[in-house]
Design a protein around this motif. Structure first.
Motif, PDB file in Angstrom:
ATOM      1  N   PHE A 115       0.830  -1.206   0.000  1.00  0.00           N
ATOM      2  CA  PHE A 115       0.000   0.000   0.000  1.00  0.00           C
ATOM      3  C   PHE A 115       0.864   1.256   0.000  1.00  0.00           C
ATOM      4  O   PHE A 115       0.574   2.225  -0.685  1.00  0.00           O
ATOM      5  CB  PHE A 115      -0.890  -0.028   1.234  1.00  0.00           C
ATOM      6  N   TYR A 116       1.938   1.237   0.753  1.00  0.00           N
ATOM      7  CA  TYR A 116       2.795   2.414   0.839  1.00  0.00           C
ATOM      8  C   TYR A 116       3.859   2.453  -0.254  1.00  0.00           C
ATOM      9  O   TYR A 116       4.374   3.515  -0.572  1.00  0.00           O
ATOM     10  CB  TYR A 116       3.459   2.476   2.220  1.00  0.00           C
ATOM     11  N   GLU A 117       4.176   1.303  -0.843  1.00  0.00           N
ATOM     12  CA  GLU A 117       5.239   1.285  -1.850  1.00  0.00           C
ATOM     13  C   GLU A 117       4.731   1.611  -3.239  1.00  0.00           C
ATOM     14  O   GLU A 117       5.436   2.186  -4.047  1.00  0.00           O
ATOM     15  CB  GLU A 117       5.905  -0.098  -1.867  1.00  0.00           C
ATOM     16  N   TYR A 118       3.492   1.271  -3.525  1.00  0.00           N
ATOM     17  CA  TYR A 118       2.980   1.440  -4.878  1.00  0.00           C
ATOM     18  C   TYR A 118       1.735   2.307  -4.880  1.00  0.00           C
ATOM     19  O   TYR A 118       1.024   2.400  -3.894  1.00  0.00           O
ATOM     20  CB  TYR A 118       2.659   0.072  -5.501  1.00  0.00           C
ATOM     21  N   SER A 119       1.437   2.935  -6.029  1.00  0.00           N
ATOM     22  CA  SER A 119       0.235   3.759  -6.139  1.00  0.00           C
ATOM     23  C   SER A 119      -1.000   2.866  -6.114  1.00  0.00           C
ATOM     24  O   SER A 119      -0.948   1.692  -6.426  1.00  0.00           O
ATOM     25  CB  SER A 119       0.248   4.579  -7.433  1.00  0.00           C
ATOM     26  N   ARG A 120      -2.100   3.452  -5.719  1.00  0.00           N
ATOM     27  CA  ARG A 120      -3.316   2.691  -5.533  1.00  0.00           C
ATOM     28  C   ARG A 120      -4.056   2.464  -6.845  1.00  0.00           C
ATOM     29  O   ARG A 120      -4.432   3.404  -7.532  1.00  0.00           O
ATOM     30  CB  ARG A 120      -4.247   3.426  -4.566  1.00  0.00           C
ATOM     31  N   LYS A 121      -4.245   1.208  -7.201  1.00  0.00           N
ATOM     32  CA  LYS A 121      -5.008   0.857  -8.395  1.00  0.00           C
ATOM     33  C   LYS A 121      -6.115  -0.109  -7.996  1.00  0.00           C
ATOM     34  O   LYS A 121      -5.883  -1.065  -7.264  1.00  0.00           O
ATOM     35  CB  LYS A 121      -4.105   0.196  -9.450  1.00  0.00           C
ATOM     36  N   LYS A 122      -7.313   0.148  -8.449  1.00  0.00           N
ATOM     37  CA  LYS A 122      -8.431  -0.726  -8.121  1.00  0.00           C
ATOM     38  C   LYS A 122      -8.174  -2.137  -8.649  1.00  0.00           C
ATOM     39  O   LYS A 122      -7.685  -2.308  -9.755  1.00  0.00           O
ATOM     40  CB  LYS A 122      -9.720  -0.185  -8.730  1.00  0.00           C
ATOM     41  N   ASN A 123      -8.496  -3.135  -7.851  1.00  0.00           N
ATOM     42  CA  ASN A 123      -8.402  -4.509  -8.327  1.00  0.00           C
ATOM     43  C   ASN A 123      -9.483  -5.346  -7.657  1.00  0.00           C
ATOM     44  O   ASN A 123     -10.054  -4.971  -6.642  1.00  0.00           O
ATOM     45  CB  ASN A 123      -7.006  -5.093  -8.066  1.00  0.00           C
ATOM     46  N   SER A 124      -9.735  -6.491  -8.243  1.00  0.00           N
ATOM     47  CA  SER A 124     -10.855  -7.319  -7.801  1.00  0.00           C
ATOM     48  C   SER A 124     -10.601  -7.986  -6.457  1.00  0.00           C
ATOM     49  O   SER A 124     -11.518  -8.562  -5.868  1.00  0.00           O
ATOM     50  CB  SER A 124     -11.140  -8.400  -8.850  1.00  0.00           C
ATOM     51  N   GLU A 125      -9.371  -7.919  -5.941  1.00  0.00           N
ATOM     52  CA  GLU A 125      -9.053  -8.608  -4.698  1.00  0.00           C
ATOM     53  C   GLU A 125      -9.068  -7.687  -3.489  1.00  0.00           C
ATOM     54  O   GLU A 125      -8.654  -8.074  -2.410  1.00  0.00           O
ATOM     55  CB  GLU A 125      -7.687  -9.283  -4.826  1.00  0.00           C
ATOM     56  N   GLU A 126      -9.534  -6.467  -3.633  1.00  0.00           N
ATOM     57  CA  GLU A 126      -9.629  -5.574  -2.495  1.00  0.00           C
ATOM     58  C   GLU A 126     -10.545  -6.178  -1.430  1.00  0.00           C
ATOM     59  O   GLU A 126     -11.588  -6.737  -1.728  1.00  0.00           O
ATOM     60  CB  GLU A 126     -10.169  -4.210  -2.918  1.00  0.00           C
ATOM     61  N   LYS A 127     -10.148  -6.041  -0.174  1.00  0.00           N
ATOM     62  CA  LYS A 127     -10.927  -6.573   0.936  1.00  0.00           C
ATOM     63  C   LYS A 127     -11.829  -5.486   1.524  1.00  0.00           C
ATOM     64  O   LYS A 127     -11.532  -4.300   1.449  1.00  0.00           O
ATOM     65  CB  LYS A 127      -9.995  -7.110   2.017  1.00  0.00           C
ATOM     66  N   ARG A 128     -12.938  -5.940   2.130  1.00  0.00           N
ATOM     67  CA  ARG A 128     -13.889  -5.054   2.795  1.00  0.00           C
ATOM     68  C   ARG A 128     -14.056  -5.492   4.248  1.00  0.00           C
ATOM     69  O   ARG A 128     -13.738  -6.633   4.607  1.00  0.00           O
ATOM     70  CB  ARG A 128     -15.250  -5.097   2.090  1.00  0.00           C
ATOM     71  N   LEU A 129     -14.551  -4.610   5.088  1.00  0.00           N
ATOM     72  CA  LEU A 129     -14.756  -4.943   6.497  1.00  0.00           C
ATOM     73  C   LEU A 129     -15.632  -6.179   6.669  1.00  0.00           C
ATOM     74  O   LEU A 129     -15.423  -6.981   7.578  1.00  0.00           O
ATOM     75  CB  LEU A 129     -15.389  -3.761   7.235  1.00  0.00           C
ATOM     76  N   SER A 130     -16.618  -6.330   5.786  1.00  0.00           N
ATOM     77  CA  SER A 130     -17.542  -7.456   5.888  1.00  0.00           C
ATOM     78  C   SER A 130     -16.867  -8.799   5.626  1.00  0.00           C
ATOM     79  O   SER A 130     -17.446  -9.848   5.905  1.00  0.00           O
ATOM     80  CB  SER A 130     -18.715  -7.271   4.923  1.00  0.00           C
ATOM     81  N   ASP A 131     -15.634  -8.780   5.111  1.00  0.00           N
ATOM     82  CA  ASP A 131     -14.905 -10.020   4.862  1.00  0.00           C
ATOM     83  C   ASP A 131     -14.310 -10.607   6.140  1.00  0.00           C
ATOM     84  O   ASP A 131     -13.771 -11.722   6.122  1.00  0.00           O
ATOM     85  CB  ASP A 131     -13.771  -9.795   3.855  1.00  0.00           C
ATOM     86  N   PHE A 132     -14.383  -9.855   7.248  1.00  0.00           N
ATOM     87  CA  PHE A 132     -13.699 -10.274   8.468  1.00  0.00           C
ATOM     88  C   PHE A 132     -14.660 -10.324   9.656  1.00  0.00           C
ATOM     89  O   PHE A 132     -15.559  -9.496   9.772  1.00  0.00           O
ATOM     90  CB  PHE A 132     -12.552  -9.306   8.780  1.00  0.00           C
ATOM     91  N   PRO A 133     -14.464 -11.285  10.563  1.00  0.00           N
ATOM     92  CA  PRO A 133     -15.313 -11.375  11.764  1.00  0.00           C
ATOM     93  C   PRO A 133     -14.958 -10.264  12.754  1.00  0.00           C
ATOM     94  O   PRO A 133     -13.890  -9.665  12.690  1.00  0.00           O
ATOM     95  CB  PRO A 133     -14.955 -12.748  12.333  1.00  0.00           C
TER      96      PRO A 133
END
Length: 284
Positions: free
Chosen positions: A186-204
């Protein structure tokens, strides 16, 4: 009851929101830069797994460290129950816990508290207002929706052991586990949208001691996990489909940032791809 605040009254109200949290502390601020005083306020909750610390920050897609430094990001990682979410177009600011909330113009930035003229609308819950509509309830719900719909960067959750005590089921805190951490990329590279982004709902919200994934993982060759190939140069690099280029090749690619630009090699095998691979699809 809502109050308009500015100056030291505004500052004091935000300090109280952080200090007095008992269940959940929500910080929504595009820019975060912590001074020593803020760290003393947050440190009160360092060893309390019952408090969920939700940090939502944003802006500066091509240089995220301008929104929050890596040092401050790593500081928040020490808490026992923490979620950090990145929102690229965030400009709103909100500070809230289970009893108090502040809609404000001020960033969580030490300089702003010491030097800027800032405003805010403060609201404190009471027995009469708990179940009524208010601007603060609307702000809390809106901020939660923003957090739920944007990219998670770091998740850490408490692990509890459950024991039956007489007729009741009690629980005791054991440890905290990091469930997701994309900080380095996240800090090394610029932010590009991708299908593997996680959301809060993915975690208990919490974990049970001894629990694990219910589905057996697929076996993957260990060598393939460790090594891959740069999709532009064919050079051997660490296998990482989210960053399938060498540092040198990525710097050139990043000038335009076209995630669909045809590349030359397969990230997994190193075989020529004849333009069929790209940052979006690095593997044949």
């Amino acid at each position: 009851m809502s109050k308009f605040l500015t100056g030291t009254d505004l500052e004091g109200a935000i300090y109280d929101i952080i200090w007095e949290t008992e269940e959940m502390l929500m910080i929504v601020s595009p820019f975060i830069k912590l001074g020593e005083y803020f760290k003393k306020l947050f440190d009160k909750h360092e060893n309390n797994p019952k408090i969920h610390l939700l940090i939502v920050f944003g802006k500066n897609e091509k240089s995220v460290k301008k929104s929050m430094s890596k040092e401050d990001f790593d500081y928040f990682k020490k808490f026992l129950n923490v979620s950090i979410v990145y929102v690229p177009n965030l400009h709103a600011k909100y500070y809230g816990n289970e009893k108090k909330g502040m809609i404000s113009s001020i960033n969580l930035y030490d300089y702003s508290f010491k030097n800027n003229i800032e405003f805010g609308v403060f609201h404190e819950q009471s027995l009469l207002t708990n179940f009524t509509q208010s601007a603060d309830n609307d702000a809390w719900n809106e901020c939660m929706e923003i957090a739920m719909n944007n990219e998670v960067v770091f998740i850490k959750r408490p692990v509890y052991e459950y024991k039956k005590i007489l007729i009741n089921l009690g629980k005791s805190y054991v440890k905290s586990d990091v469930l997701y951490d994309s900080t380095e990329m996240f800090y090394e590279y610029s932010r590009k949208k991708n299908s593997e982004e996680k959301r809060l709902s993915d975690f208990p919200k919490t974990l049970k001691l001894g629990s694990g994934p219910s589905k057996r993982p697929e076996r993957v060759d260990e060598e393939e996990q460790q090594y891959g190939f740069c999709i532009r140069t064919g050079k051997q690099i660490k296998f990482n489909p989210k960053q399938p280029m060498s540092r040198e090749a990525w710097k050139i690619w990043n000038e335009y940032g076209n995630t669909d630009f045809p590349e030359k090699y397969c990230h997994k095998t190193g075989r020529p791809s004849n333009g069929k691979t790209s940052m979006n699809s690095p593997i044949l």
